[in-house]
Design an enzyme around this catalytic site. Structure first.
Site, short mmCIF file in Angstrom:
data_model
loop_
_atom_site.label_atom_id
_atom_site.label_comp_id
_atom_site.label_asym_id
_atom_site.label_seq_id
_atom_site.Cartn_x
_atom_site.Cartn_y
_atom_site.Cartn_z
CE LYS A 138 10.39 -2.44 -3.13
NZ LYS A 138 9.08 -1.82 -3.01
CG LEU B 13 3.97 -9.17 -0.63
CD1 LEU B 13 3.61 -9.91 -1.91
CD2 LEU B 13 5.44 -9.39 -0.29
CG ASP B 14 6.91 -2.66 -0.32
OD1 ASP B 14 6.46 -2.56 0.83
OD2 ASP B 14 8.13 -2.72 -0.58
CB ALA B 15 1.74 -0.55 -3.90
#
Ligand code: URA
Length: 243
Positions: free
Chosen positions: A200, A100-102
Site C-alpha cells: 500500500k 497480511l492486513d485485515a
C-alpha cells in the site's frame, strides 16, 4: 527446547497443565524427577510422565486462504484471528509466517516451527511474495514503463532508512475494467521483504491508491484453487523450500 514446551508439543496437555505435572513430580528427564519448566531438553533425552515415554511430535505446516475481516494475530481482536480457521488441535500454539492486513486476502503460511517461519519472513532470505493489486487510478503504458523502472530501482518510503528492495511489477487484465468497477488498474507485484503495509505504501509513494490486495504466492508455494477460508497441510516439497 523448554521442558514445558516439549511436553505440550508431544501431548494434548496445555502449558498450564504441563506445569502442574512438573510441580507434582510426575515428569522425569533421563530418569531424574524434573520440576523446572524452563529446563532445556532435546529429542535425545528420555522424558516420561507417569512412566510413559514421550515422543516429540513433528512440526506442523499449513496454508490458508485468508478472507477479509480476519487478522494475522494469535489473539482475536476486532476481527477473529486466522488461527480460528485451522481446525487442528491447539491451533493457537501455531504462528503466522508473514502477516497480511485485515482487508488483504490470500495466501497465509502457518506453522509452529520458528526457524522455518524465519526463513519465510527474514528480509535477508529474500523470499519472493507475489500480490495481485487493484488500484484506484489508471496506469497507461508510459506510466507502467516508468513504474516498472522505479519499483525495480527501489522507492523511498516515509519513515524508512533505506530504499525498498528491487520489486517486479507487471500488468494484468486491463480489458476487464468497466466504468462501474472501483479500480482502474490491476497489477501483479513481487517483493522480497515485508515492511509494514509495504504494498500500500509503495503505491501511495507513486501517487496511486490500493483498493484491493490479494497474496497469491510465497516462494514456490501458490494459493492455487484453495477456496476462501479453506486450508490444507503443506506438502513435503513445499515445506522443504524453507527448511
Ligand atoms: N502489503 C500491504 O500493504 N498489506 C498487506 O497485507 C501485505 C503487504
Amino acid at each position: 527446547m523448554r521442558l514445558d514446551k516439549f511436553i505440550c508439543k508431544s501431548t494434548e496437555l496445555t502449558r498450564t497443565e504441563a506445569k502442574k505435572m512438573l510441580k507434582s513430580g510426575e515428569v522425569r528427564v533421563n530418569g531424574e524427577v524434573a520440576k523446572n519448566a524452563a529446563m532445556q531438553v532435546h529429542e535425545n533425552n528420555s522424558i516420561t510422565i507417569d512412566g510413559q515415554e514421550l515422543t516429540a511430535r513433528g512440526s506442523r505446516y499449513y496454508i490458508l486462504h485468508k478472507v477479509v475481516d480476519s487478522i494475522c494475530s494469535n489473539v482475536d481482536e476486532v476481527y477473529p484471528s486466522v488461527l480460528n480457521f485451522i481446525e487442528v488441535d491447539k491451533a493457537f500454539d501455531l504462528h503466522i509466517a508473514g502477516r497480511l492486513d485485515a482487508d488483504t486476502t490470500g495466501l497465509v503460511l502457518i506453522t509452529d516451527d520458528g526457524r522455518w517461519s524465519h526463513n519465510v519472513i527474514s528480509p535477508k532470505k529474500q523470499c519472493q511474495k507475489t500480490y495481485r493489486v487493484w488500484l484506484r487510478s489508471e496506469i497507461d503504458d508510459d506510466k507502467l514503463a516508468d513504474l516498472i523502472t522505479r519499483f525495480e530501482k527501489g522507492l523511498q518510503l516515509q519513515g524508512e532508512d533505506s530504499l525498498t528492495r528491487p520489486a517486479i511489477l507487471a500488468r494484468v487484465a486491463q480489458e476487464n475494467l468497466v466504468d462501474e468497477t472501483s479500480y482502474r488498474s490491476e497489477v501483479l507485484l513481487t517483493i522480497t521483504e515485508g515492511k509494514y503495509h509495504q504494498v500500500k505504501r509503495m503505491f501511495a509513494a507513486v501517487g496511486n491508491r490500493v483498493v484491493g490486495l490479494h497474496r497469491e504466492q510465497i516462494g514456490d508455494i501458490r494459493l492455487g484453487d484453495l477456496a476462501p477460508g479453506e486450508w490444507r497441510e503443506l506438502t513435503e516439497d513445499e515445506i522443504a523450500q524453507f527448511s
